[in-house]
Design an enzyme around this catalytic site. Structure first.
Site, mmCIF file in Angstrom:
data_model
loop_
_atom_site.group_PDB
_atom_site.id
_atom_site.type_symbol
_atom_site.label_atom_id
_atom_site.label_comp_id
_atom_site.label_asym_id
_atom_site.label_seq_id
_atom_site.Cartn_x
_atom_site.Cartn_y
_atom_site.Cartn_z
ATOM 1 N N ASN A 129 -5.246 4.091 -15.951
ATOM 2 C CA ASN A 129 -3.873 4.600 -16.080
ATOM 3 C C ASN A 129 -3.260 4.294 -17.445
ATOM 4 O O ASN A 129 -2.404 5.047 -17.912
ATOM 5 C CB ASN A 129 -2.995 4.084 -14.943
ATOM 6 C CG ASN A 129 -3.354 4.772 -13.641
ATOM 7 O OD1 ASN A 129 -3.876 5.883 -13.642
ATOM 8 N ND2 ASN A 129 -3.095 4.125 -12.520
ATOM 9 N N HIS B 292 -8.176 -1.491 -6.962
ATOM 10 C CA HIS B 292 -7.512 -0.224 -7.286
ATOM 11 C C HIS B 292 -8.457 0.957 -7.055
ATOM 12 O O HIS B 292 -9.336 1.226 -7.880
ATOM 13 C CB HIS B 292 -7.009 -0.268 -8.739
ATOM 14 C CG HIS B 292 -6.218 0.913 -9.140
ATOM 15 N ND1 HIS B 292 -6.207 1.416 -10.422
ATOM 16 C CD2 HIS B 292 -5.403 1.735 -8.423
ATOM 17 C CE1 HIS B 292 -5.419 2.468 -10.472
ATOM 18 N NE2 HIS B 292 -4.932 2.685 -9.273
ATOM 19 N N GLU C 106 -11.226 -0.209 -9.720
ATOM 20 C CA GLU C 106 -10.962 -1.269 -10.702
ATOM 21 C C GLU C 106 -10.637 -2.533 -9.911
ATOM 22 O O GLU C 106 -9.712 -2.522 -9.088
ATOM 23 C CB GLU C 106 -9.760 -0.908 -11.583
ATOM 24 C CG GLU C 106 -10.022 0.253 -12.536
ATOM 25 C CD GLU C 106 -8.776 0.683 -13.322
ATOM 26 O OE1 GLU C 106 -8.921 1.084 -14.472
ATOM 27 O OE2 GLU C 106 -7.651 0.629 -12.768
ATOM 28 N N SER D 5 -1.099 0.640 -9.055
ATOM 29 C CA SER D 5 -1.649 1.352 -10.205
ATOM 30 C C SER D 5 -1.309 0.656 -11.512
ATOM 31 O O SER D 5 -1.986 0.865 -12.519
ATOM 32 C CB SER D 5 -1.063 2.769 -10.261
ATOM 33 O OG SER D 5 -1.306 3.454 -9.069
HETATM 34 N N1 LIG Z 1 -1.210 8.466 -5.598
HETATM 35 C C1 LIG Z 1 -2.224 8.061 -6.339
HETATM 36 O O1 LIG Z 1 -2.894 8.879 -7.000
HETATM 37 C C2 LIG Z 1 -2.598 6.608 -6.381
HETATM 38 C C3 LIG Z 1 -3.885 6.238 -6.810
HETATM 39 C C4 LIG Z 1 -4.246 4.881 -6.814
HETATM 40 C C5 LIG Z 1 -3.342 3.918 -6.411
HETATM 41 N N2 LIG Z 1 -2.095 4.306 -6.004
HETATM 42 C C6 LIG Z 1 -1.179 3.248 -5.576
HETATM 43 O O2 LIG Z 1 -1.222 3.174 -4.163
HETATM 44 C C7 LIG Z 1 0.063 2.776 -3.656
HETATM 45 C C8 LIG Z 1 0.571 3.823 -2.671
HETATM 46 O O3 LIG Z 1 0.637 5.080 -3.323
HETATM 47 P P1 LIG Z 1 0.559 6.448 -2.486
HETATM 48 O O4 LIG Z 1 0.218 7.501 -3.470
HETATM 49 O O5 LIG Z 1 -0.279 6.267 -1.258
HETATM 50 O O6 LIG Z 1 2.094 6.624 -2.082
HETATM 51 P P2 LIG Z 1 2.748 7.455 -0.869
HETATM 52 O O7 LIG Z 1 4.102 7.828 -1.329
HETATM 53 O O8 LIG Z 1 1.816 8.530 -0.403
HETATM 54 O O9 LIG Z 1 2.821 6.361 0.302
HETATM 55 C C9 LIG Z 1 3.608 5.204 0.184
HETATM 56 C C10 LIG Z 1 3.676 4.529 1.551
HETATM 57 O O10 LIG Z 1 4.496 3.359 1.406
HETATM 58 C C11 LIG Z 1 5.398 3.304 2.516
HETATM 59 N N3 LIG Z 1 6.566 2.549 2.090
HETATM 60 C C12 LIG Z 1 7.608 2.948 1.314
HETATM 61 N N4 LIG Z 1 8.474 1.946 1.117
HETATM 62 C C13 LIG Z 1 7.983 0.872 1.788
HETATM 63 C C14 LIG Z 1 8.426 -0.456 1.982
HETATM 64 N N5 LIG Z 1 9.558 -0.894 1.419
HETATM 65 N N6 LIG Z 1 7.660 -1.284 2.743
HETATM 66 C C15 LIG Z 1 6.510 -0.856 3.310
HETATM 67 N N7 LIG Z 1 6.029 0.413 3.172
HETATM 68 C C16 LIG Z 1 6.759 1.252 2.413
HETATM 69 C C17 LIG Z 1 5.692 4.771 2.832
HETATM 70 O O11 LIG Z 1 6.175 4.909 4.140
HETATM 71 C C18 LIG Z 1 4.287 5.385 2.649
HETATM 72 O O12 LIG Z 1 3.499 5.235 3.818
HETATM 73 C C19 LIG Z 1 0.969 2.594 -4.883
HETATM 74 O O13 LIG Z 1 0.946 1.248 -5.269
HETATM 75 C C20 LIG Z 1 0.286 3.480 -5.928
HETATM 76 O O14 LIG Z 1 0.560 3.073 -7.252
HETATM 77 C C21 LIG Z 1 -1.707 5.619 -5.956
#
Ligand SMILES: NC(=O)c1ccc[n+]([C@@H]2O[C@H](COP(=O)([O-])OP(=O)(O)OC[C@H]3O[C@@H](n4cnc5c(N)ncnc54)[C@H](O)[C@@H]3O)[C@@H](O)[C@H]2O)c1
Length: 285
Positions: free
Chosen positions: A190, A140, A152, A119
């Site tokens: 963001n 993204h 994005e 993000s």
């Molecule tokens: N939540 C949102 O609204 C959103 C939107 C767009 C992009 N993102 C981005 O997507 C990515 C994931 O976000 P999310 O919301 O799915 O998070 P989440 O907390 O739901 O999931 C994170 C995942 O990463 C895994 N994880 C944690 N530490 C790890 C490591 N060291 N190595 C490998 N895997 C690991 C966890 O087990 C989990 O499956 C982030 O980069 C976030 O910025 C999030």
């Protein structure tokens, strides 16, 4: 368009969502989670989501079966070796992502594109962990990936035109509207959204209005579909804090300095919907 098989790393909110979108768009998807149990849970979640879509008449049963047939959930990173594009969606943490890019570079074929769903974090920092910085970019998606129209596509200073074109083609094939953006913290959405969300937490903490008052005000007064505190719960408070930290680190603008209440809630593991509690309680629903 040369991408046929897509690897998705991380089975959290976004990894699961992107895997569903890509499989529905006809790509072969290899979803990697560190634990096979979470990989299996993601497939169970996908089965449930697709069954609901069939019940609502939004998906043919034959398509449901075909989509499920295109998704393989694995725990071994080595299973991504044959992917044309790998999109990581792991925790918003730069050291973790850097480590993952080093591993992906070692495992994936030379022609594969390695992309991040970050993000806010600098894409170039991940690109430079690899021997193919020209083949790294940001793709993204937004949350929930199946419902949100935008992607994005983030060009780091090392990304090649070909990589950006492939990333765009992939996102468009997933039915998304693509906006190009440079590799700068927060990209477009963001960078604009998070000062607003952060200031909503500050208003709450200052006692200016209640949680329900703040959310009702922004829905009724600005016609936003969700209030800021509901939206923070959807995004995840831990992810939101990481986003604000990265924005503050980049710009040193006080608007990005995370509200103390947000930090305290993350410390208390009240990180939103995914944990059952955030600004709202989800255990009773
Ligand atoms: N939540 C949102 O609204 C959103 C939107 C767009 C992009 N993102 C981005 O997507 C990515 C994931 O976000 P999310 O919301 O799915 O998070 P989440 O907390 O739901 O999931 C994170 C995942 O990463 C895994 N994880 C944690 N530490 C790890 C490591 N060291 N190595 C490998 N895997 C690991 C966890 O087990 C989990 O499956 C982030 O980069 C976030 O910025 C999030």
């Amino acid at each position: 368009m040369t991408v046929k098989r897509v690897g998705v790393v991380g089975s959290g909110i976004m990894g699961s969502g992107v895997a569903e979108v890509a499989a529905k768009a006809g790509f072969e998807v290899v979803l990697r989670s560190r634990a096979q149990a979470s990989a299996d849970a993601m497939v169970a979640g996908l089965e449930k989501s697709l069954a609901k879509q069939v019940d609502r008449g939004k998906l043919e049963d034959a398509d449901r079966i075909a989509v499920l047939g295109r998704v393989r959930a694995v725990s071994d990173l080595g299973e991504l070796a044959e992917c044309d594009l790998v999109l990581e969606s792991i925790v918003e943490d730069l050291p973790a992502k850097r480590h993952l890019f080093t591993e992906l570079d070692r495992i994936c074929g030379d022609a594969a594109i390695l992309a991040t769903n970050t993000s806010t974090l600098p894409v170039v920092e991940m690109a430079m962990q690899t021997g193919r910085p020209d083949k790294v970019c940001g793709i993204h998606f937004f949350n929930p990936a199946s419902a949100m129209a935008l992607v994005e596509v983030v060009r780091s200073i090392t990304s090649s035109d070909e990589t950006i074109a492939e990333a765009r083609a992939f996102a468009e094939a997933c039915g998304k509207t693509v906006v190009d953006v440079r590799d700068q913290a927060g990209f477009i959405v963001n960078a604009l959204l998070f000062p607003y969300l952060n200031n909503a937490v500050r208003l709450l903490d200052a006692g200016v209005a209640t949680r329900d008052g703040i959310d009702a005000a922004m829905k009724g007064g600005c016609n936003f579909p969700m209030g800021p505190l509901e939206l923070l719960d959807l995004v995840g408070l831990d992810t939101s804090l990481a986003i604000l930290d990265a924005l503050y680190d980049e710009f040193k603008d006080p608007n990005y300095a995370p509200a103390p209440l947000l930090k305290r809630m993350v410390s208390a593991e009240r990180v939103g919907r995914k944990s059952g509690a955030g600004f709202y309680d989800y255990t009773k629903k």
